[in-house]
Design an enzyme around this catalytic site. Sequence first.
Site, PDB file in Angstrom:
ATOM      1  N   GLU A 255       0.740  -1.245   0.002  1.00  0.00           N
ATOM      2  CA  GLU A 255      -0.125  -0.094  -0.119  1.00  0.00           C
ATOM      3  C   GLU A 255       0.952   1.166   0.022  1.00  0.00           C
ATOM      4  O   GLU A 255       1.610   1.427   1.047  1.00  0.00           O
ATOM      5  CB  GLU A 255      -0.811  -0.034   1.354  1.00  0.00           C
ATOM      6  CG  GLU A 255      -1.748  -1.242   1.344  1.00  0.00           C
ATOM      7  CD  GLU A 255      -3.015  -1.453   0.359  1.00  0.00           C
ATOM      8  OE1 GLU A 255      -3.241   0.089  -0.266  1.00  0.00           O
ATOM      9  OE2 GLU A 255      -3.497  -2.265   0.132  1.00  0.00           O
ATOM     10  N   CYS A 294      -3.206   8.320   3.573  1.00  0.00           N
ATOM     11  CA  CYS A 294      -2.902   7.825   2.057  1.00  0.00           C
ATOM     12  C   CYS A 294      -4.155   8.046   1.259  1.00  0.00           C
ATOM     13  O   CYS A 294      -4.065   7.977   0.087  1.00  0.00           O
ATOM     14  CB  CYS A 294      -2.596   6.219   2.262  1.00  0.00           C
ATOM     15  SG  CYS A 294      -3.857   5.395   3.217  1.00  0.00           S
TER      16      CYS A 294
HETATM   17  P1  NAP Z   1       8.287   5.206   4.472  1.00  0.00           P
HETATM   18  O1  NAP Z   1       9.449   6.054   4.809  1.00  0.00           O
HETATM   19  O2  NAP Z   1       8.174   4.433   3.228  1.00  0.00           O
HETATM   20  O3  NAP Z   1       8.368   4.326   5.802  1.00  0.00           O
HETATM   21  C1  NAP Z   1       7.310   3.098   5.828  1.00  0.00           C
HETATM   22  C2  NAP Z   1       7.970   2.052   6.747  1.00  0.00           C
HETATM   23  O4  NAP Z   1       9.136   1.389   6.022  1.00  0.00           O
HETATM   24  C3  NAP Z   1       8.504   2.410   7.991  1.00  0.00           C
HETATM   25  O5  NAP Z   1       8.203   1.595   9.065  1.00  0.00           O
HETATM   26  C4  NAP Z   1      10.155   2.594   7.610  1.00  0.00           C
HETATM   27  O6  NAP Z   1      10.722   2.368   8.927  1.00  0.00           O
HETATM   28  C5  NAP Z   1      10.126   1.360   6.950  1.00  0.00           C
HETATM   29  N1  NAP Z   1      11.166   1.389   6.181  1.00  0.00           N
HETATM   30  C6  NAP Z   1      12.093   2.326   5.376  1.00  0.00           C
HETATM   31  N2  NAP Z   1      12.976   2.029   4.674  1.00  0.00           N
HETATM   32  C7  NAP Z   1      12.975   0.588   4.824  1.00  0.00           C
HETATM   33  C8  NAP Z   1      13.974  -0.392   4.525  1.00  0.00           C
HETATM   34  N3  NAP Z   1      14.974  -0.069   3.611  1.00  0.00           N
HETATM   35  N4  NAP Z   1      13.795  -1.739   5.029  1.00  0.00           N
HETATM   36  C9  NAP Z   1      12.788  -2.000   5.737  1.00  0.00           C
HETATM   37  N5  NAP Z   1      11.765  -1.154   6.081  1.00  0.00           N
HETATM   38  C10 NAP Z   1      11.933   0.288   5.570  1.00  0.00           C
HETATM   39  O7  NAP Z   1       6.813   5.851   4.469  1.00  0.00           O
HETATM   40  P2  NAP Z   1       6.164   6.883   5.877  1.00  0.00           P
HETATM   41  O8  NAP Z   1       6.941   7.948   5.429  1.00  0.00           O
HETATM   42  O9  NAP Z   1       6.377   6.156   7.092  1.00  0.00           O
HETATM   43  O10 NAP Z   1       4.785   6.810   5.310  1.00  0.00           O
HETATM   44  C11 NAP Z   1       4.148   7.838   4.372  1.00  0.00           C
HETATM   45  C12 NAP Z   1       3.961   7.236   3.256  1.00  0.00           C
HETATM   46  O11 NAP Z   1       3.019   6.032   3.477  1.00  0.00           O
HETATM   47  C13 NAP Z   1       2.908   8.260   2.352  1.00  0.00           C
HETATM   48  O12 NAP Z   1       3.452   8.542   0.958  1.00  0.00           O
HETATM   49  C14 NAP Z   1       1.567   7.690   2.443  1.00  0.00           C
HETATM   50  O13 NAP Z   1       0.887   7.719   0.978  1.00  0.00           O
HETATM   51  C15 NAP Z   1       1.717   6.217   2.483  1.00  0.00           C
HETATM   52  N6  NAP Z   1       0.628   5.392   3.052  1.00  0.00           N
HETATM   53  C16 NAP Z   1      -0.011   4.525   2.234  1.00  0.00           C
HETATM   54  C17 NAP Z   1      -0.997   4.005   2.855  1.00  0.00           C
HETATM   55  C18 NAP Z   1      -1.985   3.116   2.036  1.00  0.00           C
HETATM   56  O14 NAP Z   1      -2.545   2.164   2.776  1.00  0.00           O
HETATM   57  N7  NAP Z   1      -1.824   3.020   0.847  1.00  0.00           N
HETATM   58  C19 NAP Z   1      -1.456   4.466   4.015  1.00  0.00           C
HETATM   59  C20 NAP Z   1      -0.584   5.178   4.854  1.00  0.00           C
HETATM   60  C21 NAP Z   1       0.384   5.660   4.381  1.00  0.00           C
HETATM   61  P3  NAP Z   1      11.387   3.634   9.531  1.00  0.00           P
HETATM   62  O15 NAP Z   1      10.163   4.641  10.126  1.00  0.00           O
HETATM   63  O16 NAP Z   1      12.103   3.046  11.132  1.00  0.00           O
HETATM   64  O17 NAP Z   1      12.117   4.490   8.680  1.00  0.00           O
END
Ligand code: NAP
Length: 525
Positions: A255, A294
Amino acid sequence: MKLANYVYGQWLEGAGDGIALQDPVTGEELVRVSSEGIDTGRALEFARQSGGPALRALGYEGRAALLGAIVEVLSAKRAEYFDIALRNSGSTEADAAFDVDGAIFTLKSYARAGKALGPARHLKEGARVALAKTDAFQGQHFLMPLTGVAVFINAFNFPAWGLWEKAAPALLAGVPVLVKPATPTAWLTQRMVEDVVKAGILPAGALSIVCGSARDLLDHVGECDVVSFTGSADTAARMRTHPNVVARSVRINIEADSINSAILGPDAQPGTPEFDLAVKEIVREMTIKTGQKCTAIRRVFAPAAASRSLADAVAAKLASYRVGNPKSEGVRVGPLVSRAQQAAALEGLAKLREECETVFGGGVDFAPVDADPAVSAFVQPTLLYCDKGLDARHVHDVEVFGPVATIVPYADTAEAIALARRGRGSLVASVYSGDAAFLAELVPGIADLHGRVMVVDAAVGANHTGHGNVMPTCLHGGPGRAGGGEELGGLRALATYHRRCVVQGGPALLEALSRDAADAALLGS
Ligand code: NAP
């Protein structure tokens, strides 16, 4: 204070100083997290060896009862969760309710729906298939619960709902859960896991949590595990191409971000209920959780003749919202969750403004109520207007994860369809129209690029569930840029945690296996 991880049946603090979680209003450090020194491979193996078999022994009905017991625990602690959401996410009461009550509502929905599957251990799909001239040799398709772990790597914006909307179907399917919450807001997820573990509801190994960096977690996932990721498209791409995920064909559900739209039909002119319903929903989507959803509306497509009136109406409503410290009287819009998110949102906003006119907000002279702009993470709700249609370079591509939306006028239905499709795959579009001819062209014209299309007219009125609200009984997920994942949709969600297998053999064997099975058709009911 460092939050403990819960792995292989033990509460363990990670090593080192850890990473600080902060209050986005004051900048105050709240708690720390660290996954250093945690053996993630052992954590997964313990869940597979202990949690999985114990859960599967209970049957669907037994596991539905466990979900009901989790609801009791979480409901009793609701006020504590609201307090953590206020401090760690800067959530207003309404924002916290969206996340925490959404989580409880979703769990309740699965606790109720799961009972329909009875005491069965697996699912039988369709009728027997004839494979020989006599009935001596036949085939039967089954959906079997996975014997691995459901690994959740979650986003920061839904620390409560983000865990339980995934955990409810996984646990109901009989698959243990290991969650890695996003670091900036991990506290609420960790507290909920702690409360549920301490209540002794689930068998050992059924629920684990690792806070802080995921480190080498993906190196240890295997063929029978599912990785369910919510977050940005960039991180998603890294997950999909992780060498171990590729080599072992690990099932992965994604997602990601999405440039969702609201579309006003040609009949949604000022003075109509459809116009007013659209204005209300656009403002709600921009302000609830400060636009950190999101599913939030990022682009608004309006018939050219109504687009300026729409901009004026949305701007007038936004002007009445107080933005600032959620502890202050009358504040309806809080901060983003961190200074890093604020910087990212302002960077995205600057890009959009290169090709948009600012109708409301924009940040100049903006002073949040009862908060110091030097340490807090506020972004002023901002409405933009772009008359470049499909020629816009950023409006259809840049997701500002905050309280920002852009109105784009369209000339005809074909252009409205093309604009919505230019999001290249979205979670949701909401349509405000009672024009049957317009809807008959528009809805099929955008449906294959959207997970959900919500249509609101005067007759639906206030009965709709909301553009951004994800209902547990309806599909959540979207194609293309939105990640291609599928979540929820009632019992359909259980399919992610089962594998289809056809067993070919004699009728007695197939009969015996079928006695322990519920009908897979119930997943779509
Ligand atoms: P993110 O930076 O991509 O991080 C998401 C998760 O991935 C976090 O738990 C992060 O951990 C982890 N992560 C990052 N790099 C990783 C790696 N190399 N290996 C394993 N895990 C890793 O996203 P975010 O900034 O938290 O969230 C915002 C985004 O999520 C927005 O763009 C939004 O649109 C999207 N979103 C989508 C939905 C949906 O249902 N489609 C729902 C909510 C949000 P750390 O925090 O420890 O870095």
